[in-house]
Scaffold this motif. Structure first.
Motif, PDB file in Angstrom:
ATOM      1  N   ARG A 191       0.831  -1.206   0.000  1.00 58.12           N
ATOM      2  CA  ARG A 191       0.000   0.000   0.000  1.00 58.12           C
ATOM      3  C   ARG A 191       0.867   1.258   0.000  1.00 58.12           C
ATOM      4  NH1 ARG A 191      -4.450  -1.463   4.755  1.00 58.12           N
ATOM      5  NH2 ARG A 191      -5.234  -3.408   3.827  1.00 58.12           N
ATOM      6  N   LEU A 192       1.891   1.255   0.824  1.00 58.61           N
ATOM      7  CA  LEU A 192       2.756   2.435   0.915  1.00 58.61           C
ATOM      8  C   LEU A 192       3.464   2.688  -0.415  1.00 58.61           C
ATOM      9  CD1 LEU A 192       4.065   4.750   2.427  1.00 58.61           C
ATOM     10  CD2 LEU A 192       5.689   3.118   3.426  1.00 58.61           C
ATOM     11  N   ARG A 193       3.876   1.649  -1.086  1.00 54.43           N
ATOM     12  CA  ARG A 193       4.537   1.819  -2.379  1.00 54.43           C
ATOM     13  C   ARG A 193       3.610   2.512  -3.391  1.00 54.43           C
ATOM     14  NH1 ARG A 193       9.139  -1.067  -3.670  1.00 54.43           N
ATOM     15  NH2 ARG A 193       8.399  -1.198  -5.824  1.00 54.43           N
ATOM     16  N   ILE A 194       2.337   2.156  -3.354  1.00 51.84           N
ATOM     17  CA  ILE A 194       1.376   2.788  -4.265  1.00 51.84           C
ATOM     18  C   ILE A 194       1.257   4.278  -3.962  1.00 51.84           C
ATOM     19  CG2 ILE A 194      -1.065   2.891  -4.903  1.00 51.84           C
ATOM     20  CD1 ILE A 194      -1.142  -0.173  -4.481  1.00 51.84           C
ATOM     21  N   VAL A 195       1.178   4.633  -2.677  1.00 46.94           N
ATOM     22  CA  VAL A 195       1.040   6.041  -2.297  1.00 46.94           C
ATOM     23  C   VAL A 195       2.301   6.818  -2.665  1.00 46.94           C
ATOM     24  CG1 VAL A 195       0.690   7.633  -0.382  1.00 46.94           C
ATOM     25  CG2 VAL A 195      -0.594   5.487  -0.461  1.00 46.94           C
ATOM     26  N   LEU A 196       3.464   6.265  -2.386  1.00 44.93           N
ATOM     27  CA  LEU A 196       4.710   6.944  -2.736  1.00 44.93           C
ATOM     28  C   LEU A 196       4.814   7.158  -4.239  1.00 44.93           C
ATOM     29  CD1 LEU A 196       7.226   5.126  -0.362  1.00 44.93           C
ATOM     30  CD2 LEU A 196       6.424   7.484  -0.175  1.00 44.93           C
ATOM     31  N   ALA A 197       4.402   6.171  -5.005  1.00 42.00           N
ATOM     32  CA  ALA A 197       4.450   6.305  -6.462  1.00 42.00           C
ATOM     33  C   ALA A 197       3.538   7.428  -6.949  1.00 42.00           C
ATOM     34  CB  ALA A 197       4.052   4.982  -7.115  1.00 42.00           C
ATOM     35  N   SER A 198       2.402   7.614  -6.260  1.00 38.77           N
ATOM     36  CA  SER A 198       1.476   8.673  -6.660  1.00 38.77           C
ATOM     37  C   SER A 198       2.072  10.060  -6.466  1.00 38.77           C
ATOM     38  CB  SER A 198       0.156   8.546  -5.886  1.00 38.77           C
ATOM     39  OG  SER A 198       0.316   8.958  -4.532  1.00 38.77           O
ATOM     40  N   TYR A 199       3.073  10.171  -5.578  1.00 43.68           N
ATOM     41  CA  TYR A 199       3.779  11.429  -5.357  1.00 43.68           C
ATOM     42  C   TYR A 199       5.036  11.530  -6.222  1.00 43.68           C
ATOM     43  CZ  TYR A 199       0.997  12.870  -1.327  1.00 43.68           C
ATOM     44  OH  TYR A 199      -0.023  13.296  -0.507  1.00 43.68           O
ATOM     45  N   GLY A 200       5.287  10.507  -7.015  1.00 42.65           N
ATOM     46  CA  GLY A 200       6.487  10.514  -7.839  1.00 42.65           C
ATOM     47  C   GLY A 200       7.765  10.323  -7.052  1.00 42.65           C
ATOM     48  N   LEU A 201       7.652   9.747  -5.856  1.00 43.38           N
ATOM     49  CA  LEU A 201       8.825   9.538  -5.015  1.00 43.38           C
ATOM     50  C   LEU A 201       9.494   8.208  -5.356  1.00 43.38           C
ATOM     51  CD1 LEU A 201       7.324  10.797  -1.637  1.00 43.38           C
ATOM     52  CD2 LEU A 201       9.182  11.875  -2.938  1.00 43.38           C
ATOM     53  N   PRO A 202      10.809   8.125  -5.183  1.00 40.70           N
ATOM     54  CA  PRO A 202      11.514   6.884  -5.530  1.00 40.70           C
ATOM     55  C   PRO A 202      11.098   5.726  -4.636  1.00 40.70           C
ATOM     56  CG  PRO A 202      12.983   8.429  -4.413  1.00 40.70           C
ATOM     57  CD  PRO A 202      11.725   9.178  -4.705  1.00 40.70           C
ATOM     58  N   LEU A 203      11.152   4.525  -5.202  1.00 41.47           N
ATOM     59  CA  LEU A 203      10.758   3.311  -4.497  1.00 41.47           C
ATOM     60  C   LEU A 203      11.950   2.372  -4.375  1.00 41.47           C
ATOM     61  CD1 LEU A 203       7.395   2.541  -6.331  1.00 41.47           C
ATOM     62  CD2 LEU A 203       7.676   3.640  -4.100  1.00 41.47           C
ATOM     63  N   PRO A 204      12.019   1.629  -3.258  1.00 37.96           N
ATOM     64  CA  PRO A 204      13.064   0.605  -3.151  1.00 37.96           C
ATOM     65  C   PRO A 204      12.816  -0.523  -4.129  1.00 37.96           C
ATOM     66  CG  PRO A 204      11.527   0.435  -1.316  1.00 37.96           C
ATOM     67  CD  PRO A 204      11.160   1.685  -2.068  1.00 37.96           C
ATOM     68  N   GLU A 205      13.885  -1.089  -4.647  1.00 34.67           N
ATOM     69  CA  GLU A 205      13.765  -2.172  -5.609  1.00 34.67           C
ATOM     70  C   GLU A 205      13.314  -3.464  -4.924  1.00 34.67           C
ATOM     71  OE1 GLU A 205      14.100  -2.294  -8.907  1.00 34.67           O
ATOM     72  OE2 GLU A 205      14.375  -0.101  -8.936  1.00 34.67           O
ATOM     73  N   PRO A 206      12.384  -4.194  -5.510  1.00 34.78           N
ATOM     74  CA  PRO A 206      12.053  -5.523  -4.989  1.00 34.78           C
ATOM     75  C   PRO A 206      13.287  -6.427  -5.064  1.00 34.78           C
ATOM     76  CG  PRO A 206      10.385  -4.771  -6.548  1.00 34.78           C
ATOM     77  CD  PRO A 206      11.537  -3.820  -6.653  1.00 34.78           C
ATOM     78  N   CYS A 207      13.399  -7.318  -4.097  1.00 33.48           N
ATOM     79  CA  CYS A 207      14.513  -8.247  -4.053  1.00 33.48           C
ATOM     80  C   CYS A 207      14.097  -9.554  -4.725  1.00 33.48           C
ATOM     81  CB  CYS A 207      14.941  -8.496  -2.626  1.00 33.48           C
ATOM     82  SG  CYS A 207      16.312  -9.664  -2.500  1.00 33.48           S
ATOM     83  N   THR A 208      14.833  -9.944  -5.737  1.00 37.41           N
ATOM     84  CA  THR A 208      14.517 -11.176  -6.473  1.00 37.41           C
ATOM     85  C   THR A 208      15.432 -12.327  -6.127  1.00 37.41           C
ATOM     86  OG1 THR A 208      15.934 -10.471  -8.309  1.00 37.41           O
ATOM     87  CG2 THR A 208      13.608  -9.838  -8.415  1.00 37.41           C
ATOM     88  N   THR A 209      16.361 -12.088  -5.196  1.00 38.42           N
ATOM     89  CA  THR A 209      17.347 -13.124  -4.876  1.00 38.42           C
ATOM     90  C   THR A 209      17.027 -13.898  -3.614  1.00 38.42           C
ATOM     91  OG1 THR A 209      18.686 -11.501  -3.666  1.00 38.42           O
ATOM     92  CG2 THR A 209      19.202 -11.846  -6.000  1.00 38.42           C
ATOM     93  N   VAL A 210      16.025 -13.452  -2.845  1.00 36.58           N
ATOM     94  CA  VAL A 210      15.684 -14.100  -1.584  1.00 36.58           C
ATOM     95  C   VAL A 210      14.627 -15.164  -1.820  1.00 36.58           C
ATOM     96  CG1 VAL A 210      14.680 -13.773   0.696  1.00 36.58           C
ATOM     97  CG2 VAL A 210      16.302 -12.105  -0.187  1.00 36.58           C
ATOM     98  N   PRO A 211      14.874 -16.386  -1.411  1.00 43.87           N
ATOM     99  CA  PRO A 211      13.856 -17.429  -1.583  1.00 43.87           C
ATOM    100  C   PRO A 211      12.647 -17.169  -0.698  1.00 43.87           C
ATOM    101  CG  PRO A 211      15.673 -18.252  -0.223  1.00 43.87           C
ATOM    102  CD  PRO A 211      16.086 -16.899  -0.747  1.00 43.87           C
ATOM    103  N   LEU A 212      11.463 -17.395  -1.230  1.00 44.37           N
ATOM    104  CA  LEU A 212      10.237 -17.244  -0.450  1.00 44.37           C
ATOM    105  C   LEU A 212      10.058 -18.525   0.369  1.00 44.37           C
ATOM    106  CD1 LEU A 212       7.863 -15.624  -3.079  1.00 44.37           C
ATOM    107  CD2 LEU A 212       9.071 -14.499  -1.203  1.00 44.37           C
ATOM    108  N   HIS A 213      10.261 -18.409   1.675  1.00 43.02           N
ATOM    109  CA  HIS A 213      10.238 -19.580   2.558  1.00 43.02           C
ATOM    110  C   HIS A 213       8.844 -20.206   2.586  1.00 43.02           C
ATOM    111  CE1 HIS A 213      13.980 -17.708   3.762  1.00 43.02           C
ATOM    112  NE2 HIS A 213      14.259 -18.759   4.483  1.00 43.02           N
TER     113      HIS A 213
END
Length: 305
Positions: A283-305
């Motif tokens: 949810r927070l990522r959506i709100v930050l994007a609406s303000y044009g603020l930078p977002l942290p990159e999703p991590c693709t290297t961590v296994p989903l336990h």
């Protein structure tokens, strides 16, 4: 809007409590996959000196369920409800932390409705979480040490030292943030592990010198600076534009918790807070994007336990 670092950080509260079981490896992995700047977690110390991840000082009946005793006839069984300090790691490991339950007499719980149950999930150690974060790269560990003013000073010292040792072993000391409502923890952290950032937590019930290492609660911003904290982290009800402005005037970033509603996220972004702790990083990522603020990159290297 003025942010000290030019952006608003996304902090996953207890991992992503609204989406996965809190303070668990699957919860942290899910937060990392969504994309966060930091994962917030709570730690305690077992009777045999192991730093484990759990929100309360005692095993909570909301987030943990007994299974079987670690040995037949164990006089401490059942373990849920007992203080972590009275249990060994082996005893703590027997409980199931993958299914959230209503408190007795409680009619509803928003996290029960939105959290994916993962039966059989065990409480992790801090070392295990650090191992996960090392794979993730730049995501910060925000480690809250759960104590209170009733703890003797020597136990505070032992606890901080144990946490510092785990972080050092995993090479995460310099990137870690150590959080506490009991500001004696921060005083000890400054002495024992000065490389780690110290975060001064505050809520209405801790606006008392007993919690604030003897400092006055009349101006928590000034008190945090006097303590040499690196970040002020108030509960959301305490945050005002004046508080943010005063903190920034002293060079102190503001991390606000715990914010789950989009309209409130937006309001706090407009106040200029530097980080928001949320149970719903999506949810927070959506709100930050609406303000044009930078977002942290999703991590693709961590296994989903």
């Amino acid at each position: 809007m003025t942010f000290l670092n030019g952006r608003v950080e996304v902090h996953g509260h207890r991992g992503a409590r609204g989406l996965r079981p809190e303070n668990t490896l699957p919860g942290f992995a899910h937060a990392l996959a969504l994309g966060v700047d930091a994962v917030e977690l709570d730690v305690g110390l077992t009777a045999d000196g192991v730093v484990v991840v759990h929100h309360d000082q005692a095993l909570s009946p909301v987030t943990t369920t007994d299974t079987v005793p670690v040995t037949p006839g164990d006089p401490l069984f059942p373990y849920v409800g007992r203080d972590l300090r009275d249990l060994t790691l082996a005893q703590v490991r027997t409980v199931d932390a993958g299914v959230r339950r209503l408190r007795p007499g409680q009619d509803d719980d928003p996290f029960v409705l939105t959290q994916l149950p993962l039966p059989g999930t065990r409480p992790p150690t801090l070392a295990e979480v650090c191992g996960l974060l090392r794979v993730a790269g730049d995501v910060l560990p925000a480690v809250e040490l759960k104590t209170d003013p009733g703890w003797p000073d020597d136990e505070i010292t032992r606890f901080v030292a144990a946490v510092a040792e785990v972080l050092d072993t995993h090479g995460l000391t310099a990137s870690a943030r150590l959080l506490a409502f009991d500001w004696r923890v921060l005083t000890e952290a400054r002495r024992l592990v000065p490389e780690a950032a110290r975060v001064a937590l505050v809520e209405r019930t801790t606006l008392d010198p007993a919690w604030l290492a003897g400092l006055s609660p009349d101006d928590v911003t000034a008190a945090a600076v006097a303590l040499d904290a690196g970040v002020l982290s108030p509960e959301r009800h305490l945050v005002t534009p004046d508080l943010v402005r005063d903190a920034h005037g002293l060079g102190l970033p503001v991390t606000v918790w715990t914010v789950n509603v989009a309209s409130e996220m937006a309001r706090l972004i407009e106040y200029g807070v530097d980080a928001i702790v949320t149970d719903y990083p999506d949810r927070l990522r959506i709100v930050l994007a609406s303000y044009g603020l930078p977002l942290p990159e999703p991590c693709t290297t961590v296994p989903l336990h």
